[in-house]
Design a protein around this motif. Structure first.
Motif, PDB file in Angstrom:
ATOM      1  N   ARG A 135     -22.613  -6.216  38.514  1.00  0.00           N
ATOM      2  CA  ARG A 135     -21.245  -5.695  38.426  1.00  0.00           C
ATOM      3  C   ARG A 135     -20.531  -5.820  39.772  1.00  0.00           C
ATOM      4  O   ARG A 135     -19.367  -6.224  39.845  1.00  0.00           O
ATOM      5  N   GLU A 193     -27.395   3.919  38.206  1.00  0.00           N
ATOM      6  CA  GLU A 193     -27.248   3.622  36.777  1.00  0.00           C
ATOM      7  C   GLU A 193     -26.297   4.597  36.091  1.00  0.00           C
ATOM      8  O   GLU A 193     -25.626   4.246  35.121  1.00  0.00           O
ATOM      9  N   PRO A 219     -22.055   3.343  36.590  1.00  0.00           N
ATOM     10  CA  PRO A 219     -21.931   1.870  36.617  1.00  0.00           C
ATOM     11  C   PRO A 219     -20.545   1.388  37.028  1.00  0.00           C
ATOM     12  O   PRO A 219     -20.406   0.278  37.523  1.00  0.00           O
ATOM     13  N   GLN A 227     -26.446  -2.253  29.171  1.00  0.00           N
ATOM     14  CA  GLN A 227     -26.711  -1.014  29.903  1.00  0.00           C
ATOM     15  C   GLN A 227     -27.012   0.124  28.937  1.00  0.00           C
ATOM     16  O   GLN A 227     -27.947   0.916  29.149  1.00  0.00           O
ATOM     17  N   PRO A 273     -26.406  -3.184  37.862  1.00  0.00           N
ATOM     18  CA  PRO A 273     -25.414  -2.637  38.810  1.00  0.00           C
ATOM     19  C   PRO A 273     -25.033  -3.630  39.904  1.00  0.00           C
ATOM     20  O   PRO A 273     -23.857  -3.714  40.278  1.00  0.00           O
TER      21      PRO A 273
END
Length: 769
Positions: free
Chosen positions: A401, A452, A455, A318, A398
């Motif tokens: 995650r 973004e 996160p 990221q 994202p």
């Protein structure tokens, strides 16, 4: 019928007892949650009538809640016999010929909506439980009155609600709460019942291949509604013949062949869109089953944390992406070329390889691979403009995650990450930058960048930006050029017609019991109510001119009533010139020509002359004054009830208030009567979705751009600036006749999941490789 094994039958009875007790434990908690919702609504500010209605609903619910809970507990705890021939009216066969009242139909619809919500959340658990119970009991199918069926539970809730003396309006106030909480609880209950049977060795792994029978006509069936279910069933069996023929036995999805007709007995009374959701839920059910059977530890339903190694790798990738963006080395602001899609695809594969090496468990590796395959599918979607696809690709990290932390992402259509991508995808399919400009692309870019930036927030940030994007869409399409003009016309048209109907209703109420000639009543209801609506819409309800028109209505009622004494007759004569002038002004505002105006005034003059000769009792002056006061503040008394269909006469409105109606085509009311299912579908359409519209033999590619606040009027727009205005009932009739067809029935993430499953079925080793 196969002979039953007593221990197996005993296990089925234990599972039923566990399931029933869990449902019984849920009911009081559900009742409490509904009460909290109604209490919160009652405390919200609003007009006096709304606040009183909410307080009444809360008080009625509090008084009758114990009876509702008691009724449900009694209904669900009734001993069940799978062979019982029940004649209960709770779940009548749809094929039976019977006349039912509107209230009964409405209750069935409420129950069907709840059942569909439960199926959205728990169809895979229900299908597994169904197969286990059928095996234990030696039955070919669950009884239609079996409590395991969501529609049976839903029907008990709605039926007992009515028997407890609670109104449908109170149910509707708490409906969102009921749907949301019951869906979550029932998923847990189905899961717990399956776990109980698995612990006792009942079908720990479900193999669907013995249940699949291919019909002789399977080859001829082609691409049918059951194709998706067939693909799911054969794919999960791992036989390599995915999607080759429809099935006639239950599959993992539970929605194929004859099973569709059986399982959707109650659902067919609702919406075709729900059947699309069922097929989509079948895809997710197949994915969940595959993960549970092949990935150790994936059947844990609760949230989990990424391993430190994977968390570190995701953070590093990221940060690297943020640096590249700041330095302008990727995705420049000047615009995206198709080659950048290839670049994004290559970067996606590289990130996937790095992340899988950092993963510390098979569950993490499987999650990484499936998310990557889904985004590969999205990047390959040629119907989405390349620059939009590149922004979609930036959501891989994202979403990963969220998927690692919440396995629900793979099984729920309503996960906010899925909802956001599907909503953006439905608008982007067919999106033309040269037509729409950069506004939609800019908003998608903003959404991605917000995600973004946060996160660690995960699900919460997806939910937030989804709601923001939905609000953006509700106004974006309605503000674009010719569409904005069409929306302005439609808004004023609905406002005028709604106020006309409501003014008519109120004046009927005011005149009830008064000795008023039928001709005067007709004039007030048919003409003057519309005059008041136009004046209120154009100038405002408290504008001086509007107030004069309201007073003219009360004066007309008094002037046209019996005048037995000389003083009253003198008063009428003195006021007559001014009164006739006001009536003519109002009819001019309405657009009536002089001949029509003269005919009405001649009729009124004749009635006034008759009133001078009448010997009946006059209307008391205090009644006229009370009517005048109520008319002055008439808007305070208007109800929020639906006014139904009204004549779509855009031309007359253009003449009255001077709106430009160029490029607006009105699809007037009429045609066939649509079913309740189609009306429900029409109400569920979302702005931004694309359709093919067949109107008067010409097919247009249209986008659903706007619907009115009351969902009575809908506007569809084409890329070349034309707009189609259509009422709810006619819209439902077009959907029913196939004259308005969705460009895409399957959501973007569902299609991406299906593509990922196809690749994994063909090459299962890549899941961990």
């Amino acid at each position: 019928m196969p002979s039953r094994n007593p221990p197996q039958s005993f296990l089925a009875g234990q599972a039923r007892a566990l399931f029933t007790e869990r449902v019984a434990q849920m009911v009081p908690e559900l009742a409490r949650t509904i009460g909290d919702t109604l209490s919160e609504l009652a405390l919200r500010p609003g007009n006096a009538r709304e606040m009183q209605d909410l307080r009444d609903a809360l008080r009625l619910y509090q008084n009758n809640r114990p009876a509702w809970v008691h009724g449900i507990l009694g209904a669900v705890r009734q001993p069940f016999s799978s062979s019982a021939k029940t004649t209960s009216s709770v779940l009548p066969e749809l094929g039976e010929m019977e006349l039912v009242g509107n209230e009964t139909v409405e209750h069935r619809i409420l129950a069907s909506r709840l059942a569909l919500r439960l199926l959205d959340f728990a169809s895979w658990e229900l299908n597994d439980l169904r197969l286990r119970i059928q095996t234990l009991e030696g039955m070919p199918e669950l009884s239609r009155l079996d409590l395991f069926r969501p529609e049976v539970i839903a029907q008990h809730l709605v039926e007992q609600w009515t028997l407890a003396g609670l109104p449908q309006s109170a149910w509707l106030l708490g409906q969102d709460t009921i749907h949301k909480n019951m869906a979550a609880w029932m998923l847990e209950i189905y899961h717990a019942t399956n776990a109980f049977l698995i612990e006792r060795g009942v079908m720990a792994e479900i193999d669907l291949r013995p249940l699949v029978r291919r019909t002789p006509s399977a080859v001829k069936a082609g691409t049918t509604a059951a194709e998706g279910a067939a693909r799911i069933g054969s794919g999960s069996a791992g036989d390599g013949n995915s999607g080759t023929a429809p099935l006639t036995a239950p599959t993992r999805s539970g929605w194929s062949g004859n099973a569709v007709q059986e399982e959707t007995r109650m659902q067919t009374a609702t919406t075709p869109l729900a059947r699309v959701r069922m097929r989509a839920q079948g895809v997710l059910g197949h994915l969940k089953q595959m993960l549970m059977s092949r990935v150790e530890g994936f059947d844990q339903p609760h949230a989990r944390q990424a391993s430190p190694q994977l968390e570190h790798a995701m953070n590093r990738l990221q940060q690297q992406a943020e640096v590249e963006i700041r330095e302008g080395t990727r995705h420049s602001e000047a615009g995206f070329a198709r080659t950048q899609v290839d670049q994004a695809l290559q970067e996606l594969r590289q990130r996937t390889s790095v992340l899988k090496k950092a993963a510390s468990s098979s569950a993490e590796k499987a999650t990484i691979e499936i998310v990557a395959l889904m985004f590969q599918s999205i990047l390959a979607e040629d119907r989405i403009a390349p620059q939009i696809r590149v922004w979609f690709a930036r959501l891989q990290m994202p979403v990963l995650r969220v998927a690692v932390a919440e396995p629900e992402f793979f099984s729920s259509l309503e996960h906010p990450a899925r909802q956001l991508i599907d909503r953006m995808g439905s608008c982007a399919l067919g999106f033309d930058v040269t037509v729409e400009g950069d506004v939609l692309e800019t908003e998608i870019k903003r959404v991605v960048q917000v995600i973004e930036q946060y996160p660690e927030t995960g699900r919460r940030v997806f939910q937030l930006v989804y709601e923001e994007f939905d609000k953006f869409l509700s106004r974006f399409f309605a503000e674009q050029g010719s569409v904005a003009r069409a929306v302005s016309l439609a808004q004023q048209l609905e406002q005028k017609e709604t106020m006309t109907v409501q003014y008519t209703i109120e004046m009927r109420t005011m005149l009830d019991g008064m000795p008023v000639r039928d001709e005067i009543r007709e004039f007030l209801f048919r003409i003057w109510a519309e005059v008041l609506a136009i004046a209120a819409m154009k100038n405002g309800p408290q504008h001086a001119q509007t107030l004069l028109f309201k007073q003219a209505a009360a004066d007309l009622v008094w002037s046209a009533s019996a005048k037995p004494n000389r003083s009253d007759r003198s008063r009428v004569i003195a006021a007559l010139p001014r009164q006739l002038q006001l009536l003519r002004q109002g009819m001019t505002l309405l657009g009536l020509d002089l001949a029509a105006q003269d005919a009405q005034l001649k009729m009124i003059n004749a009635i006034m002359a008759d009133a001078f000769m009448s010997k009946t009792d006059a209307i008391p002056l205090e009644k006229i004054e009370a009517m005048a006061r109520r008319l002055t503040n008439l808007e305070d008394y208007l109800s929020e009830q639906e006014v139904g269909d009204f004549p779509l006469d855009a031309d007359s409105l253009v003449t009255m208030i001077g709106i430009d109606s160029v490029h607006i085509e009105v699809i007037a009311d009429g045609g066939s009567q649509p079913t309740d299912a189609m009306c429900a579908w029409a109400r569920e359409l979302q702005p931004g979705s694309w359709f093919n519209l067949d109107h008067n033999g010409k097919i247009s590619h249209v986008q659903f751009a706007w619907c009115s606040e009351r969902k009575q009027l809908h506007l569809f727009a084409t890329a070349d600036g034309r707009s189609f205005l259509i009422q709810m009932r006619r819209l439902a009739a077009y959907l029913q006749a196939g004259l308005l067809v969705p460009t895409e029935e399957e959501a973007l993430t569902v299609r991406a999941t299906r593509d990922a499953l196809a690749k994994l079925d063909a090459n299962p080793e890549r899941l961990f490789g």
